[in-house]
Design an enzyme around this catalytic site. Structure first.
Site, mmCIF file in Angstrom:
data_model
loop_
_atom_site.group_PDB
_atom_site.id
_atom_site.type_symbol
_atom_site.label_atom_id
_atom_site.label_comp_id
_atom_site.label_asym_id
_atom_site.label_seq_id
_atom_site.Cartn_x
_atom_site.Cartn_y
_atom_site.Cartn_z
ATOM 1 C CD GLN A 139 -5.701 2.471 2.773
ATOM 2 O OE1 GLN A 139 -4.900 3.011 3.308
ATOM 3 N NE2 GLN A 139 -5.504 1.544 1.575
ATOM 4 C CG ASP A 198 -1.746 1.062 1.199
ATOM 5 O OD1 ASP A 198 -2.958 1.075 0.514
ATOM 6 O OD2 ASP A 198 -1.476 2.204 2.119
ATOM 7 C CG HIS A 211 -4.726 9.728 0.576
ATOM 8 N ND1 HIS A 211 -3.506 9.865 0.299
ATOM 9 C CD2 HIS A 211 -4.872 9.186 1.741
ATOM 10 C CE1 HIS A 211 -2.789 9.367 1.498
ATOM 11 N NE2 HIS A 211 -3.859 8.893 2.275
ATOM 12 C CE1 TYR A 234 0.228 7.813 2.868
ATOM 13 C CE2 TYR A 234 1.033 5.678 2.240
ATOM 14 C CZ TYR A 234 -0.028 6.400 2.774
ATOM 15 O OH TYR A 234 -1.415 5.919 3.149
ATOM 16 C CE LYS A 246 -3.694 4.685 0.536
ATOM 17 N NZ LYS A 246 -2.347 4.350 0.434
#
Length: 314
Positions: free
Chosen positions: A188, A48, A115, A53, A82
């Site tokens: 998610q 993931d 996201h 990030y 995402k």
């Protein structure tokens, strides 16, 4: 020693996504390449990732290394990324997807998620803030963003699309979109025994949308670390497992996909060793009773956004 993961749980939407994956949020670029290599070696096939990030280059390096070594083929892996909030404008979605693909050195993603349901002002900054330190919204609607997400599937850039951090009203609105072409495959969300998400999970699963749990190992609540909770420690001792293994198993038994994050080789291996025991119904109930509606990922700088997802119960 590689642990063979059981087949992708064959029930509706969950069946397409391996039930256990490696989370890479807050994994430092210097550590995450090694973490991905170790994870693939011990049997993980689901990774993931996300543009935000800032480590997709390094994740990609780990993936490519293992493909070149012949440990896995690309088609054996399930890679998720995402779409960040500053790319919600329909014309920017493909650009964002291409950025992630380029960083990961892949020609397609298995799954691409929105996201957050909130669009931010596009531009150089990932977190554009106003004078009060609050995120500057864009004039976008996630239903329009979704149309551009559908185009990515049609173009062959991604296999599946889904959402993240959507509340049940936002997900319902998307599922009821009049000209919906492709359904979201998963939502998610943050989920652990201090935030069990019972209502939202029930809602998603009743609509054949799987749930993926991020932050499954929780964090600290009023100085108490979830992993130090006496109930969890007691169950762990009983099964001769670690608290983390109990927390991961808890989600799997609820039919929830789970993506624990670690860069520690020992814990990466430990986190996948969760298919050789089962929690009793009583133990699952005891874990559900720990719920205190404690959310770690609150995203306070976006609290005033029209699409902020946490202003309703679930």
């Amino acid at each position: 020693m590689s642990q063979q993961l059981p087949g992708r749980l064959q029930s509706g939407a969950v069946g397409k996504i391996p039930i256990l994956g490696l989370g890479t949020w807050k994994a430092a670029p210097g550590e995450v390449t090694e973490a991905v290599k170790v994870a693939i070696d011990v049997g993980y096939r689901h990774v993931d990732c996300a543009y935000l990030y800032n480590n997709e280059n390094e994740v990609g390096a780990g993936i490519q290394h293992k493909i070149k070594e012949g440990v896995v083929r690309r088609e054996d892996l399930f890679i998720v990324s995402k779409l960040w909030c500053t790319y919600h404008k329909k014309s920017l979605v493909k650009t964002a997807c291409h950025k992630s693909l380029k960083a990961l050195k892949l020609d397609y993603l298995d799954l691409y998620l929105i996201h957050w349901p909130m669009g931010f002002k596009p531009g150089e900054k990932d977190l554009p803030l106003d004078r009060n330190g609050m995120a500057i919204p864009s004039e976008t609607d996630y239903l329009e963003t979704w149309e551009a997400m559908e185009e990515l599937v049609i173009a062959g850039l991604v296999k599946y699309i889904g959402v993240s951090n959507f509340n049940h009203e936002q997900l319902e609105r998307l599922l009821n979109k009049p000209d919906l072409r492709i359904k979201p495959i998963t939502n998610q969300i943050e989920c652990h025994p201090y935030l069990t998400q019972r209502n939202l999970i029930h809602f998603c699963q009743s609509r054949d949308v799987s749930v993926t749990a991020y932050r499954p190992l929780g964090g600290s609540c009023e100085g108490v670390d979830l992993m130090d909770d006496p109930v969890i420690k007691m169950i762990a001792r009983k099964h001769n497992k670690s608290p983390a293994q109990i927390l991961i198993r808890f989600q799997i038994q609820r039919g929830v996909i789970v993506i624990p994050k670690s860069v520690n080789p020992k814990r990466i291996q430990e986190n996948i060793q969760v298919f050789d025991f089962e929690l009793t119904e009583q133990e699952v109930d005891d874990l559900l009773c720990l719920d205190r509606d404690f959310r770690i990922a609150r995203f306070p700088i976006a609290e005033t956004h029209k699409d902020y997802p946490f202003n309703i119960e679930y």
